[in-house]
Design a protein around this motif. Sequence first.
Motif, PDB file in Angstrom:
ATOM      1  N   LEU A 128       0.925  -1.327   0.031  1.00  0.00           N
ATOM      2  CA  LEU A 128       0.065   0.165  -0.096  1.00  0.00           C
ATOM      3  C   LEU A 128       0.852   1.058   0.167  1.00  0.00           C
ATOM      4  O   LEU A 128       1.532   1.485   1.022  1.00  0.00           O
ATOM      5  CB  LEU A 128      -0.923  -0.043   1.237  1.00  0.00           C
ATOM      6  N   ASP A 129       0.846   1.945  -1.024  1.00  0.00           N
ATOM      7  CA  ASP A 129       1.784   3.126  -1.217  1.00  0.00           C
ATOM      8  C   ASP A 129       0.944   4.365  -1.198  1.00  0.00           C
ATOM      9  O   ASP A 129       0.091   4.751  -1.582  1.00  0.00           O
ATOM     10  CB  ASP A 129       2.304   2.989  -2.851  1.00  0.00           C
ATOM     11  N   ALA A 130       1.895   5.016  -0.227  1.00  0.00           N
ATOM     12  CA  ALA A 130       1.516   6.597  -0.245  1.00  0.00           C
ATOM     13  C   ALA A 130       2.866   7.682   0.463  1.00  0.00           C
ATOM     14  O   ALA A 130       3.365   7.082   0.917  1.00  0.00           O
ATOM     15  CB  ALA A 130       0.301   6.655   1.083  1.00  0.00           C
ATOM     16  N   PRO A 131       2.893   8.703   0.251  1.00  0.00           N
ATOM     17  CA  PRO A 131       3.765   9.589   0.612  1.00  0.00           C
ATOM     18  C   PRO A 131       3.908   9.786   1.923  1.00  0.00           C
ATOM     19  O   PRO A 131       3.029   9.458   2.827  1.00  0.00           O
ATOM     20  CB  PRO A 131       3.613  10.898  -0.071  1.00  0.00           C
ATOM     21  N   GLU A 132       5.260  10.046   2.446  1.00  0.00           N
ATOM     22  CA  GLU A 132       5.358   9.918   3.885  1.00  0.00           C
ATOM     23  C   GLU A 132       4.330  10.896   4.682  1.00  0.00           C
ATOM     24  O   GLU A 132       4.059  10.722   5.708  1.00  0.00           O
ATOM     25  CB  GLU A 132       6.804  10.411   4.191  1.00  0.00           C
ATOM     26  N   ASP A 133       4.254  12.110   3.941  1.00  0.00           N
ATOM     27  CA  ASP A 133       3.545  13.238   4.681  1.00  0.00           C
ATOM     28  C   ASP A 133       1.935  12.553   4.949  1.00  0.00           C
ATOM     29  O   ASP A 133       1.565  12.992   5.845  1.00  0.00           O
ATOM     30  CB  ASP A 133       3.693  14.679   3.866  1.00  0.00           C
TER      31      ASP A 133
END
Length: 246
Positions: free
Chosen positions: A166-171
Amino acid sequence: MGYDTKDRKENHINTSSGHDYAPNAAELDKHKSGASATSTNDQGDQNGQIPQHEQKRWIWFITGPTACGKTTIAKSLAERLHFTFVEGDDYHPKANVEKMSRGEPLNDEDRAGWLEALRDHETAIPPAGESPHLVMTCSALKRHYRDVLREGADNAGNLRIRFVFLDAPEDVLTERAGLRKGHFAKANLVHSQFLALERPDDEGKVENDVVVVGVAGRSIEDTERDVEKHVREVMMCDDGSYLRLL
């Protein structure tokens, strides 16, 4: 099947609010002694059916850094496919949970026993009435961690182990972690997990048994449907075992 009360207090903390299958005292004792937590059904083939321990079994790991939605997506996928859901956090030793609760990131040594426990559980057959196919949660941040989980398929010829990242930016995940309540992993752990993260789709190091699904800017429902679609496509394109076992 749940924890033995005494064992939970001394060794593990139940971190989920409603899982379907968690390790019991016997499994944990087997793991501590170095034995594989296996279970077989050796009662003959009286009805012309393949014994459960010989059936082809699917295990899907829902992976990614904290706050990416692993438990929510894994529970949904298990329900949609009628698979058995396993909360990977339930296999953390008490010391790991306490460390993360203090805002301290885990290191490779901390995670080693946890990953081995999950790997050993891959070959454990769920109780009667539960699906032999599993959907398990695990951050599986590094390639080496995923390799440990792949060992279950090497040790038992009837397993197909696959991953959803499950991919998402750190922020985005930092914000999510700051908003959720009652979870031991707080927002300050997100950055440390991104430092440790080895993406499964890095150029030149693509892992073909991992499906990458973006979760940022999408509703939970859309993500659930997307994950189910990709998982079904992978299983349908295999040798048909999934179709035969449903």
